[in-house]
Structure formats: structure tokens, C-alpha cells
Design a protein around this motif. Structure first.
Motif, short mmCIF file in Angstrom:
data_model
loop_
_atom_site.label_atom_id
_atom_site.label_comp_id
_atom_site.label_asym_id
_atom_site.label_seq_id
_atom_site.Cartn_x
_atom_site.Cartn_y
_atom_site.Cartn_z
N VAL A 12 -3.88 17.98 23.20
CA VAL A 12 -3.63 18.31 21.79
C VAL A 12 -3.44 17.03 20.98
O VAL A 12 -4.04 16.86 19.91
N GLU A 13 -2.60 16.13 21.47
CA GLU A 13 -2.33 14.91 20.71
C GLU A 13 -3.57 14.03 20.59
O GLU A 13 -3.87 13.50 19.51
N THR A 14 -4.29 13.86 21.70
CA THR A 14 -5.43 12.95 21.71
C THR A 14 -6.63 13.50 20.96
O THR A 14 -7.28 12.78 20.18
N ASP A 15 -6.95 14.77 21.16
CA ASP A 15 -8.19 15.32 20.65
C ASP A 15 -8.04 16.15 19.38
O ASP A 15 -9.05 16.54 18.78
N LEU A 16 -6.80 16.45 18.97
CA LEU A 16 -6.61 17.25 17.76
C LEU A 16 -5.75 16.52 16.72
O LEU A 16 -6.17 16.33 15.58
N LEU A 17 -4.54 16.12 17.11
CA LEU A 17 -3.63 15.56 16.12
C LEU A 17 -4.04 14.17 15.65
O LEU A 17 -3.94 13.86 14.46
N MET A 18 -4.50 13.33 16.57
CA MET A 18 -4.95 12.01 16.15
C MET A 18 -6.21 12.08 15.27
O MET A 18 -6.30 11.37 14.26
N PRO A 19 -7.20 12.91 15.59
CA PRO A 19 -8.31 13.08 14.64
C PRO A 19 -7.85 13.60 13.28
O PRO A 19 -8.39 13.20 12.24
N MET A 20 -6.84 14.47 13.26
CA MET A 20 -6.30 14.93 11.97
C MET A 20 -5.70 13.77 11.20
O MET A 20 -5.89 13.64 9.98
N ALA A 21 -4.95 12.91 11.90
CA ALA A 21 -4.34 11.76 11.23
C ALA A 21 -5.41 10.84 10.64
O ALA A 21 -5.29 10.37 9.50
N ARG A 22 -6.48 10.60 11.39
CA ARG A 22 -7.56 9.76 10.86
C ARG A 22 -8.23 10.42 9.66
O ARG A 22 -8.59 9.75 8.68
N PRO A 43 -3.73 1.48 14.21
CA PRO A 43 -3.02 2.25 15.23
C PRO A 43 -2.21 3.40 14.62
O PRO A 43 -1.56 3.22 13.59
N ILE A 44 -2.27 4.54 15.26
CA ILE A 44 -1.56 5.72 14.76
C ILE A 44 -0.12 5.66 15.25
O ILE A 44 0.14 5.54 16.44
N ARG A 45 0.80 5.74 14.32
CA ARG A 45 2.21 5.64 14.65
C ARG A 45 2.72 6.93 15.29
O ARG A 45 2.21 8.02 15.00
N PRO A 46 3.74 6.84 16.16
CA PRO A 46 4.34 8.07 16.72
C PRO A 46 4.86 9.00 15.64
O PRO A 46 4.81 10.23 15.78
N GLU A 47 5.35 8.42 14.53
CA GLU A 47 5.84 9.27 13.44
C GLU A 47 4.74 10.12 12.83
O GLU A 47 4.97 11.26 12.40
N GLU A 48 3.52 9.57 12.81
CA GLU A 48 2.39 10.34 12.28
C GLU A 48 2.06 11.51 13.21
O GLU A 48 1.79 12.62 12.74
N VAL A 49 2.07 11.24 14.51
CA VAL A 49 1.79 12.31 15.46
C VAL A 49 2.81 13.44 15.31
O VAL A 49 2.47 14.63 15.28
N GLU A 50 4.08 13.06 15.18
CA GLU A 50 5.13 14.07 15.00
C GLU A 50 4.94 14.85 13.70
O GLU A 50 5.22 16.05 13.63
N LEU A 51 4.46 14.16 12.67
CA LEU A 51 4.20 14.83 11.40
C LEU A 51 3.17 15.95 11.57
O LEU A 51 3.36 17.07 11.07
N PHE A 52 2.13 15.67 12.33
CA PHE A 52 1.08 16.67 12.51
C PHE A 52 1.51 17.77 13.48
O PHE A 52 0.97 18.87 13.44
N TRP A 53 2.49 17.47 14.34
CA TRP A 53 3.04 18.53 15.18
C TRP A 53 3.71 19.61 14.34
O TRP A 53 3.77 20.77 14.74
N MET A 63 2.53 9.79 4.49
CA MET A 63 1.61 8.86 5.15
C MET A 63 1.38 7.61 4.32
O MET A 63 1.18 6.53 4.86
N ARG A 64 1.42 7.75 3.01
CA ARG A 64 1.35 6.54 2.17
C ARG A 64 2.58 5.66 2.43
O ARG A 64 2.48 4.43 2.43
N GLY A 65 3.72 6.30 2.64
CA GLY A 65 4.93 5.53 2.95
C GLY A 65 4.80 4.81 4.28
O GLY A 65 5.21 3.65 4.40
#
Length: 249
Positions: free
Chosen positions: A148-158, A171-181, A224-226
Motif C-alpha cells: 500500500v505504501e510503496t505502490d499507492l500512497l507514494m504515487p499519491m504523494a508524487r 524524497p517522500i517524508r514519513p509525515e507525507e506517508v502518514e498524511l495519505f494514510w 504539503m506546502r509546509g
């Protein structure tokens, strides 16, 4: 006299009758039997959880445990087969591409993705096995979360970064991954309430997804701007690369 003759004739007829044909055993191909075992294991684990063992599964299949062990030497092997059947084989490799395909607006992409994704996972066996696995410490959840994190949430972040004009390759921050969770988990829990708990949800799935995506994207932009501003203002770590002898300093 007539009765004796009739009885005698009946006895002779019975003696002359051929013995009833023995029931033939239907030989099942190993691959068919394997699929049957996995299918029944899915039903069993979805119904009672992972406290159920191979003995109970063999009883439900009406086979011996030794036969079951020929296909699954341990309960762990059986759980791995169930994981593949429910989670890996139903996973669609095209989901990440759907999320990052810029030929459609971002909200439309996320709407289409989550409609397709929930169509896959909002089933009793998928959700109940996932929840039982978490309660019993079976590693199904840990393995699935990586996907989920690798193939869904990180593509969402990008994708959101591109939408906001931010660097999608940083690099995608852990805070960003948690945001998309927060988005993913909210949609997931709708299915738990509806499918597992049997609650009557007040709105349909498509409207729920639309509301969740809209609310998330409106709030995620400022967050995310922050993050990007924090990264830009952070001091650059000194280079640790070794210089070759005689190189410029």
C-alpha cells in the motif's frame, strides 16, 4: 405349491442378478485439489479467524490431515497460500499508473482508483481475514501495508506534489506517508462498518469517496506546502564523499 414356485423363482433371480457396481472414486487433479483446499481455507479463516487449524480444515474438506499436509506442510504455508489468493492475486499493478496518469484531473484519478480498489477489497473474506490477522499477530497485514505504501500512497504523494507545483522526485517524508494514510484509512473503515459490522451507511460508496477525496485534497495542499518549505529551509548536510588524492578542494 404356486407360492413355493414363485419364491423359488425369486430366489433364483436374485442369485442370478449381478452384484451392484462399486462406486468409482473420482480422481481429482492436484491443481484442482490445491485450489479447493485454498478456497475452503479462505472460508474458514474468514469465518472463525486464525485460531482454526489444519485439523478443522481437513474435517471441512472431508479429507485426512496427512493428505492436507502433502499440499501444506505447515499452517504457515497455508496462510501464505491464503495471502496470495486474497491479497496478491487481487492486487492490480495498474493502480499506481492510474493514480499518476496526468491525462485526467487528480480528483478524477483518485475517484476512479478508489472506486476500483474498494470494489476489490470490500468483500467479507478480504476484510474479515485482514482484521483477524491483525488481532492474532499474523503477518498478512505487515506484508500488505508495504504494498500500500510503496505502490499507492507514494504515487499519491508524487501526484499531489505535481498538482501543487512541488518537486515530485524529492524524497517522500514519513509525515507525507502518514498524511495519505488518513485518506486511505478513512475509506477503508467505511468498508469495515458496512461489510464487517453490517452498519447501514447513510451515503453510498461513490459519494463517500468523492467527499473524502475533496476534503483531503483541500486540506493536504497547505500541509504539503509546509513540508516543502521546511525541506527548503533545512541546512544541507555536508558531503561525505571522499576526495581522491590531488583533487581540488
Amino acid at each position: 405349491m404356486a407360492r413355493r414356485q414363485a419364491a423359488s423363482a425369486g430366489t433364483s433371480a436374485n442369485e442370478a442378478a449381478p452384484p451392484p457396481e462399486k462406486r468409482r472414486r473420482v480422481r481429482i487433479k492436484p491443481e484442482e485439489r490445491y485450489r479447493e483446499f485454498v478456497s475452503k481455507a479462505v472460508e474458514l479463516f474468514a469465518e472463525v479467524g486464525f485460531d482454526a487449524g489444519t485439523r478443522e480444515l481437513a474435517q471441512r474438506l472431508d479429507v485426512t490431515q496427512p493428505l492436507l499436509y502433502r499440499y501444506f506442510p505447515s499452517k504457515g504455508d497455508l496462510i501464505s497460500a491464503v495471502y496470495k489468493e486474497i491479497y496478491l492475486d487481487r492486487w492490480k499493478p495498474g493502480w499506481s499508473g492510474m493514480i499518476e496518469d496526468e491525462s485526467e484531473p487528480l480528483r478524477t484519478r483518485l475517484q476512479h482508483f478508489y472506486e476500483d480498489y474498494t470494489e476489490t477489497i470490500f468483500t467479507p473474506e478480504w476484510l474479515r481475514i485482514y482484521m483477524f490477522a491483525g488481532l492474532r499477530g499474523v503477518d498478512i497485514n505487515a506484508r500488505y501495508v508495504v504494498n500500500v505504501e510503496t505502490d499507492l500512497l507514494m504515487p499519491m504523494a508524487r501526484a499531489v506534489r505535481r498538482e501543487l507545483g512541488l518537486d515530485p522526485d524529492a524524497p517522500i517524508r514519513p509525515e507525507e506517508v502518514e498524511l495519505f494514510w488518513t485518506l486511505h484509512g478513512g475509506i477503508f473503515y467505511y468498508g469495515v462498518r458496512k461489510v464487517v459490522y453490517g452498519f447501514a451507511c447513510p451515503i453510498g460508496k461513490e459519494q463517500m469517496i468523492a467527499n473524502a477525496v475533496a476534503a483531503f485534497l483541500d486540506g493536504a495542499a497547505s500541509v504539503m506546502r509546509g513540508f516543502a518549505a521546511e525541506d527548503a529551509s533545512a541546512p544541507t548536510a555536508p558531503s561525505t564523499r571522499r576526495r581522491s588524492p590531488g583533487s581540488r578542494r
